[in-house]
Scaffold this active site. Structure first.
Site, mmCIF file in Angstrom:
data_model
loop_
_atom_site.group_PDB
_atom_site.id
_atom_site.type_symbol
_atom_site.label_atom_id
_atom_site.label_comp_id
_atom_site.label_asym_id
_atom_site.label_seq_id
_atom_site.Cartn_x
_atom_site.Cartn_y
_atom_site.Cartn_z
ATOM 1 N N GLY A 470 0.832 -1.201 0.000
ATOM 2 C CA GLY A 470 0.000 0.000 0.000
ATOM 3 C C GLY A 470 0.861 1.243 0.000
ATOM 4 O O GLY A 470 2.030 1.222 0.396
ATOM 5 N N ARG A 471 0.258 2.335 -0.450
ATOM 6 C CA ARG A 471 1.002 3.595 -0.530
ATOM 7 C C ARG A 471 0.037 4.749 -0.368
ATOM 8 O O ARG A 471 -1.089 4.715 -0.858
ATOM 9 C CB ARG A 471 1.736 3.691 -1.867
ATOM 10 C CG ARG A 471 2.492 4.985 -2.108
ATOM 11 C CD ARG A 471 3.162 4.969 -3.469
ATOM 12 N NE ARG A 471 4.239 4.003 -3.517
ATOM 13 C CZ ARG A 471 5.511 4.294 -3.239
ATOM 14 N NH1 ARG A 471 5.841 5.537 -2.901
ATOM 15 N NH2 ARG A 471 6.442 3.367 -3.293
ATOM 16 N N GLY A 472 0.441 5.763 0.366
ATOM 17 C CA GLY A 472 -0.373 6.950 0.559
ATOM 18 C C GLY A 472 0.508 8.159 0.772
ATOM 19 O O GLY A 472 1.748 8.066 0.733
ATOM 20 N N GLY A 475 2.976 7.748 3.743
ATOM 21 C CA GLY A 475 4.090 6.829 3.658
ATOM 22 C C GLY A 475 3.723 5.573 2.893
ATOM 23 O O GLY A 475 2.641 5.463 2.311
ATOM 24 N N VAL A 477 3.377 1.279 2.864
ATOM 25 C CA VAL A 477 3.084 0.155 3.744
ATOM 26 C C VAL A 477 3.690 -1.109 3.158
ATOM 27 O O VAL A 477 3.528 -1.397 1.963
ATOM 28 C CB VAL A 477 1.566 -0.025 3.931
ATOM 29 C CG1 VAL A 477 1.288 -1.156 4.916
ATOM 30 C CG2 VAL A 477 0.925 1.260 4.407
ATOM 31 N N LYS A 491 4.053 0.450 8.300
ATOM 32 C CA LYS A 491 3.981 1.712 7.561
ATOM 33 C C LYS A 491 5.232 2.536 7.837
ATOM 34 O O LYS A 491 5.547 2.857 8.989
ATOM 35 C CB LYS A 491 2.742 2.502 7.967
ATOM 36 C CG LYS A 491 2.504 3.740 7.100
ATOM 37 C CD LYS A 491 1.211 4.423 7.487
ATOM 38 C CE LYS A 491 0.903 5.604 6.570
ATOM 39 N NZ LYS A 491 0.485 5.191 5.233
ATOM 40 N N ASP A 583 -8.951 11.272 5.046
ATOM 41 C CA ASP A 583 -8.575 10.575 3.817
ATOM 42 C C ASP A 583 -9.353 9.266 3.689
ATOM 43 O O ASP A 583 -8.778 8.201 3.467
ATOM 44 C CB ASP A 583 -7.063 10.304 3.808
ATOM 45 C CG ASP A 583 -6.549 10.000 2.391
ATOM 46 O OD1 ASP A 583 -7.297 10.267 1.426
ATOM 47 O OD2 ASP A 583 -5.422 9.495 2.263
#
Length: 740
Positions: A470-472, A475, A477, A491, A583
């Site tokens: 995962g990415r946001g 940062g 994950v 994360k 978010d």
């Protein structure tokens, strides 16, 4: 599951109690029953005894009996603690002579009935277990009620169900004299007056308790056996300012999702006890009886309930003012417009149960001395001032024999010398050994009960941060396997501006949050410039992945929407800290093995932007194109309604199967984003069988039409352009639970 014994309630002050046998030492002891809660005993020579006569007695310092079961039996008896938390005194035939379930304090356990003969009485505060001001009982009309009882009949009132409603208007049935209420371990509560509910996590046998808290609200708590923490799975009252006496006399209560509940003294009054809001506020003036010495300060948006001395229909403002001036005991008056009654006047003998209510169609006029300059309210967050008074018990000893005293001192000195010698030898031996396994692992538990990991540990667990899941904006994950073989989501935050102490303080906030639909944090790393958070790993991945693979039927989608609404309501309204997610999107809603949703990335806005909601970078950090509320673009005040808007977009995506980030085809065939997704659904809603036109083709006709239509209507309410029109998340939960 339970323990019974002496529980410390203050300095040298103990009460005999029953509590949950919680192995996690980082959680405070959860007491469910207490004997003689208002008269604790000394820490010396006090004992609980089961006498041959069949009576249980609690003796203070070996001298005074402070509590007794008042039982007697010629047959042998036994006192035993059952695994349901009930302390039972019975004889060999099984006849119960006494049981704690018949004498509850502030808590009910599964299977423990509340009857016409029992009541719950709140504690004075979180730290003071003596009797407080709130009671849960069946009233004379057979209705389960909450009562505020500050000073007997002088200050006593019912605040739940709402006192201005008749029983049948509140959905209650009072033609039943059985008067019993009970709940089970599945989370179902039912009362003989037809008040019933099921908890958010209903359907699973879990440790539960129903507690009348010190703030006057009744909450159902469920214990997560994995995290060993309690969370709120239901509460009787969602508008906590409607609870009588919550801020005391001469005050008003207001609730803001950002700041929580706040108490304010009315103009001309100040807080009486800085440690306890229940004392309310005291006047800063002396008011004489003469009408010529008084003036009135008119305040809008505040309602004071009860304690009316006079009531006049179709009254003018001046008539109301003069009516108050003629009464030396009148503290002010309330003047309001009511449908069918015109303008009405209520003169007040006491200024109690004040509540900030912008929709209140009236004013309150305070009686003040002339020449005053009282115009402001003293406002303090209610949670900042709680009763922390420690109980103390003195102990008087009998005169001691001087020879006995000498030998006691001598024996103590010899014993101390032996201990010193032993400790020196032990220390020498230990220094020759290698470090303990805990030291080798660099393992320690933080004050808030989550583990601190080293950077090298997490780098090894993730195989050098090789498997990204995962990415946001906050940062990236990575998937990892910890040393204890648990699969984890790790994360790696993009920023390291905070010092370690500040980061730990913020991480502790996230660690203390508890909800079955929140991803659980297991640990953290704060080493040099590295800042990492360790979470539980979700087997089914994100909602986004499941929507794209068409693995979710209608019931799973509805339950995901409901679970997400519940956790957002928790973050917005039930936490002591105000937390916005900012978010909400399918990528941040993860699914466990049973497709139960768990919201991720919660609290990171707290970590990154504490007390700085107006930061210009806030929207860039927390927003995602397609899910952002208009407030971000229009530079309006950011409130909890930004999460409500994003939630509405996510629900529309679950219903339609169309992502706002990839566009949909509108009526004219052109591709559009975000607002056009909403407009497209609204255009379809104007026609017949509109649900069939917007439903995800993957569902075909296999769905519950009434539930999915309700879900769509709730989603449209959530994405209104005007944030004030959008519902709160607790209102969303109530709407989604309104269909069977």
């Amino acid at each position: 599951m339970f323990c019974a014994g002496f529980f410390q309630v203050g300095e040298n002050a103990f009460s005999f109690a029953i509590w949950f046998n919680e192995p996690d030492t980082h959680n405070p002891t959860t007491v469910v029953w207490m004997a003689s809660r208002d008269q604790p005993v000394n820490g010396k020579l006090s004992k609980l005894s089961l006498l041959n006569s069949g009576n249980i007695v609690l003796v203070d310092a070996g001298q005074i009996t402070t509590w007794s079961s008042n039982t007697a039996s010629h047959a042998p008896v036994k006192l035993h603690l059952q695994d349901d938390g009930n302390l039972v005194l019975d004889d060999p035939q099984g006849t119960i002579l006494w049981q704690s379930f018949d004498f509850p304090t502030d808590t009910l356990l599964p299977g423990q009935p509340l009857t016409r003969f029992t009541q719950l009485v709140s504690s004075r505060s979180f730290t003071n277990h003596s009797s407080g001001f709130y009671k849960l009982l069946f009233d004379d009309n057979n209705v389960l009620s909450l009562i505020y009882d500050y000073d007997g009949p002088a200050v006593s009132s019912t605040y739940w169900p709402p006192p201005w409603l008749l029983s049948w208007q509140a959905g209650r049935f009072n033609y039943n004299s059985s008067r019993v209420a009970v709940f089970n371990s599945l989370g179902s509560f039912i009362s003989s007056d037809k008040y019933a509910f099921s908890t958010y996590d209903h359907g699973t046998v879990m440790p539960r308790r129903l507690t009348l808290d010190s703030d006057g609200n009744v909450r159902m708590y469920t214990r997560n056996e994995v995290s060993r923490k309690w969370y709120v799975s239901w509460q009787f009252i969602f508008d906590t300012c409607s609870i009588h006496g919550i801020c005391g006399v001469n005050s008003t209560c207001s609730f803001d999702p950002r700041r929580g509940r706040r108490c304010s003294c009315l103009p001309g009054y100040r807080m009486k006890n800085r440690n306890d809001w229940s004392y309310g506020c005291e006047p800063l003036f002396d008011l004489t009886c003469g009408g010529t010495e008084s003036t009135f300060l008119e305040i809008q948006g505040i309602e004071l309930y009860g304690y009316d001395h006079n009531f006049r229909k179709n009254s003018t403002y001046m008539n109301c003012l003069n009516l108050c001036l003629q009464d030396c005991n009148c503290k002010g008056f309330q003047y309001r417009y009511a449908e069918g009654q015109g303008f009405s006047c209520y003169t007040k003998l006491q200024l109690r149960n004040g509540k900030s209510s912008p929709r209140f169609t009236g004013t309150i006029s305070l009686r003040l001395p002339k020449g005053n300059n009282f115009t402001k309210m003293e406002s303090v967050r209610a949670d900042d001032h709680v009763c922390l008074v420690q109980l103390r018990k003195s102990y008087v000893t009998k005169p001691e024999n001087r020879y006995v005293k000498f030998f006691l001192w001598f024996a103590t000195a010899v014993g101390a010398l032996e201990l010193i010698c032993l400790s020196m030898v032990w220390g020498f031996l230990m220094r020759t050994r290698q470090k303990s396994s805990a030291d080798q692992q660099g393992y320690h538990v933080a004050a808030f009960g989550i583990r601190k990991y080293s950077y090298s540990e997490l780098k090894k667990a993730t195989k050098g941060f090789s498997e990204e899941i995962g990415r946001g904006a906050g940062g990236v994950v990575y998937k990892g396997i910890l040393s204890d073989e648990r699969h984890a989501a790790i994360k790696r935050l993009n920023w390291a501006k905070q010092g370690e102490g500040e980061f730990l303080a913020e991480a502790s906030l996230i660690g203390r949050l508890n909800h079955m639909n929140l991803i659980e944090m297991w640990g953290y790393c704060a080493e040099g410039k590295h800042r990492l958070l360790v979470y539980e790993y979700m087997e089914k991945g994100s909602l986004a992945e499941n929507l794209s693979s068409n693995t979710l039927d209608w019931s799973k989608r509805f339950n995901i929407a409901l679970g997400t609404a519940r956790v957002l309501a928790y973050l917005h309204e039930e936490c002591l800290e105000w937390i916005l997610h900012c978010d909400i999107k399918p990528q941040n809603i993860l699914l466990d093995a049973n497709y139960q949703p768990k919201v991720a990335d919660f609290g990171l806005s707290k970590l990154q932007n504490r007390n700085n909601l107006n930061n210009s970078s806030f929207s860039m950090i927390r927003g995602t194109r397609g899910y952002m509320a208009p407030e971000w673009v229009l530079n309006l005040a950011i409130t909890s309604k930004v999460d409500v808007y994003s939630y509405g977009i996510v629900v529309l995506e679950m219903i339609t199967g169309k992502s706002p980030t990839t566009g949909v085809q509108n009526i004219d065939g052109e591709e559009s984003y975000n607002g056009r997704v909403v407009a497209w659904v609204r255009e379809k809603k104007s026609g017949r069988s509109w649900l069939q036109h917007i439903i995800d083709p993957a569902l075909q006709t296999n769905y519950n039409e009434s539930k999915m239509e309700l879900l769509a209507k709730v989603a449209l309410d959530c994405v209104e352009e005007d944030k004030d029109i959008r519902p709160t998340m607790s209102q969303v939960v109530e709407m989604l639970q309104s269909v069977p």
